[in-house]
Design an enzyme around this catalytic site. Sequence first.
Site, short mmCIF file in Angstrom:
data_model
loop_
_atom_site.label_atom_id
_atom_site.label_comp_id
_atom_site.label_asym_id
_atom_site.label_seq_id
_atom_site.Cartn_x
_atom_site.Cartn_y
_atom_site.Cartn_z
NE ARG A 36 -2.17 -1.69 3.43
CZ ARG A 36 -2.61 -1.78 4.68
NH1 ARG A 36 -3.79 -1.25 4.98
NH2 ARG A 36 -1.89 -2.36 5.61
CG ASP A 81 -1.98 -12.71 4.06
OD1 ASP A 81 -2.39 -13.57 4.88
OD2 ASP A 81 -1.88 -11.51 4.34
CE1 TYR A 156 -4.39 -12.89 11.82
CE2 TYR A 156 -2.43 -14.13 11.17
CZ TYR A 156 -3.07 -12.92 11.40
OH TYR A 156 -2.40 -11.75 11.20
#
Length: 355
Positions: A36, A81, A156
């Site tokens: 980003r 990722d 996660y």
Amino acid sequence: MSTPTRRRLSDAPFLAAATGAAPGRRPVWFMRQAGRSLPEYRELRAGIGILESCFDPELLCEITMQPIRRHGVDAAILFSDIVVPLKAAGVDLDIVPGVGPVIANPVRSVDDVRALPRLRREEVGAVTDGIGLLLDALGETPLIGFAGAPFTLASYLIEGGPSRNHERTKSMMLGDPQTWHTLLGMLTDIAVEFLRAQLGAGVDAVQLFDSWAGALSLAQYREFVLPHSERVLAEIAEAGVPRIHFGVGTGELLGAMGEAGADVVGVDWRVPLTDAVRRVGPGKALQGNLDPAVLFAGPQVVEREIRRIAHEADEAITLGATGHIFNLGHGVLPDTDPGAITAAVEVIHSLPVPL
């Protein structure tokens, strides 16, 4: 594991520093260097989900190449990722903007663990196809593959997404160790298979990210995490490429992380490299460790901090580290000025290499 015919990159500074050889210049790459902070990345990914990007070979290749073209860093890291292998295996998850990975059906019981799918090599074929494109595009620049470490993947899955306190994770870990070790054993298999797929496609190095390991005490890490990370690194050793191990907030764990078997240990910004080498022990290279926030402080501050870290790195080498790879102490922050990153690379490359 089949061993591909690897590119001969004997002059690559990154690989030299990672393997104890003398680099021709100080090598540098940045975690999250693709992403980003780059306007070309935001333009390219407009309207395209991050997981969709990770499974598109052409897009994966282009995004990975962007910081190489713009910044002139000494290594590329595969755009991916840590939850990609879980998604590929069939776990119902998504990466929600502003949140991170969100798991539709969190793992909370032994039955949930038993229901988890295994990863098959062909399920990450888009990733390996992207690596093939990258090897043609990168020229003499090494490519780093990566995977999430079993503990971070487990967190996660158990929490259902990012967590501040990891309470459900620690509850299973401490309260039901048998189920915990079964889960981490399965996640170790997934991480190994994902890394082997990347190695088979020709990556030049790998990094094992344990993003959340800093939430643990040293005793917890040694009992519940170290054996599994150790197995990941051991089962890819035959590939003969540098293995990097990195975690955030893991200063108290550096000695144990050094024991896990990596060739290079990543250090975040909280621990000076001169302390890190004493904790890790001699015989390994270090990677790090500029605070990502320093890139917002202006060029004079950035240069001062780079010179300080380079001095600490040189001292760490005299204390037994086999080399140093310049990096941030975590990833590039999204609002970082790309010009500050490019300027930092130029400063690092201008510094003399220790004799």
